[in-house]
Design an enzyme around this catalytic site. Structure first.
Site, PDB file in Angstrom:
ATOM      1  N   CYS A   1      48.061  -5.827  20.001  1.00  0.00           N
ATOM      2  CA  CYS A   1      47.713  -4.783  19.026  1.00  0.00           C
ATOM      3  C   CYS A   1      47.427  -3.458  19.729  1.00  0.00           C
ATOM      4  O   CYS A   1      46.412  -3.310  20.418  1.00  0.00           O
ATOM      5  CB  CYS A   1      46.519  -5.196  18.163  1.00  0.00           C
ATOM      6  SG  CYS A   1      46.202  -4.087  16.776  1.00  0.00           S
TER       7      CYS A   1
ATOM      8  N   CYS B   1      50.712   2.513  14.170  1.00  0.00           N
ATOM      9  CA  CYS B   1      50.891   1.133  14.622  1.00  0.00           C
ATOM     10  C   CYS B   1      51.381   1.165  16.058  1.00  0.00           C
ATOM     11  O   CYS B   1      52.470   1.684  16.333  1.00  0.00           O
ATOM     12  CB  CYS B   1      51.883   0.398  13.727  1.00  0.00           C
ATOM     13  SG  CYS B   1      52.185  -1.314  14.215  1.00  0.00           S
TER      14      CYS B   1
END
Length: 339
Positions: A254, A91
């Site tokens: 992101c 992530c």
């Protein structure tokens, strides 16, 4: 106050997306590697994820990271990434949040102007370079895992749109990349429900008709992210809405999605190495990405896959609070709930 278990956390957000960094209470998850620990966590400890991420302690867009001792000698910390969708291999926004928390809480030795932190993740070693001024983490540049385009110019049947063209890329997780104007939906936040519904429908169709599998690790598979690019997006500046399973938008640009997007653009011959790429989120925040190296998946000796690129991502995070999350044995929601 009665509790049978306590989790210690430092909450943060990275360009709008939360990262709840769990600093204590979990213990050492068994496993020889962080990928092994991820597997064990999914099989035996997923109730910790749902307890911390789901309502009433979290929310539908909650994301977090669990600090662990590293499994390799060249890393400072190990990290398991958790969110409402599951336990991710990697992530990017979470890594930026973790690095910021480690610096500003003094959990690593801080040097100025740059503090380098090496993180052992399920997807591999990730290096974060934190820009520090007067003890404050101003931004983080992370060097991500090898990223690649798995397929260009694919189509998937999605009703009511028919055959939807998309590209498939990996940046730590798999991403279907779709041009939003192909769906006839404006890139406006007032259209968020239509955009979300479309992204989830595309995601389900990709997994049903063309489920991606990592060439070197079949346990990394499936598409849980759809990058819906706004009209006018290009290899210099791309705006997008990122739809994430089971039904939320990424508030940040992101990190792994930026990596996948750059890998896709590079595979199309549109983004060269050592060139800045501005990736803008649905709420208007930004990551700056660069591709710094090209290679072959698995290395030249293995060469079992497509050409890879090494991305770097720069973004900012801020600490929003510290907390202790208590489990009361009488709590009717010991594993949280999703509404």
């Amino acid at each position: 106050m009665r509790s049978s278990r306590v989790f210690h956390a430092v909450d943060s957000h990275t360009e709008g997306m939360p990262t709840r960094v769990i600093t204590g209470g979990v213990g050492v998850v068994p496993g020889a590697t962080m990928f092994d620990r991820r597997r064990y966590f999914i099989e035996h400890l997923d109730h910790i994820r749902t307890f911390l991420m789901n309502e009433p302690r979290g929310h539908a867009a909650m994301s977090g990271a669990i600090l662990q001792p590293p499994t390799r000698p060249d890393a400072d910390y190990g990290v398991l990434y958790i969110e409402t969708s599951g336990c991710l291999p990697m992530c990017g926004h979470g890594t930026i949040g973790v690095a910021t928390v480690l610096v500003e809480t003094g959990m690593v030795e801080v040097t100025e102007p740059v503090t380098t932190i090496r993180l052992d993740t399920p997807a591999g070693l990730v290096v974060a370079r934190v820009r520090v001024t007067d003890g404050v983490a101003k931004s983080v540049v992370l060097r991500n895992v090898p990223s690649f385009a798995l397929g260009l110019d694919r189509t998937v049947r999605v009703e009511p749109w028919g055959d939807v063209p998309y590209d498939l890329a990996f940046g730590g997780n798999f991403y279907a990349i779709v041009q939003l104007d192909k769906l006839g939906i404006p890139f406006e936040r007032t259209e968020k429900q239509r955009i979300l519904d479309a992204g989830l429908a595309i995601m389900a169709a990709v997994n049903d008709q063309d489920r991606p599998v990592h060439p070197l690790n079949p346990e990394i598979n499936g598409c849980h992210h759809v990058y819906l690019a706004a009209p006018g997006s290009d290899a210099k500046h791309s705006r997008h809405a990122m739809v994430i399973h089971p039904g939320m938008f990424d508030r940040s640009p992101c990190g792994t999605g930026t990596s996948a997007r750059m890998a896709q653009l590079h595979a199309r011959g549109e983004l060269a190495l050592d060139t800045d790429f501005d990736n803008e989120s649905f709420i208007g925040t930004h990551f700056t990405g660069r591709l710094v190296e090209e290679g072959v998946l698995g290395g030249p000796e293995v060469s079992r896959g497509p050409t890879t690129v090494i991305p770097t991502i720069e973004g900012r995070a801020w600490i929003t609070g510290t907390a202790q999350y208590h489990y009361d044995p009488d709590d009717p929601f010991p594993e949280g709930f999703a509404l």
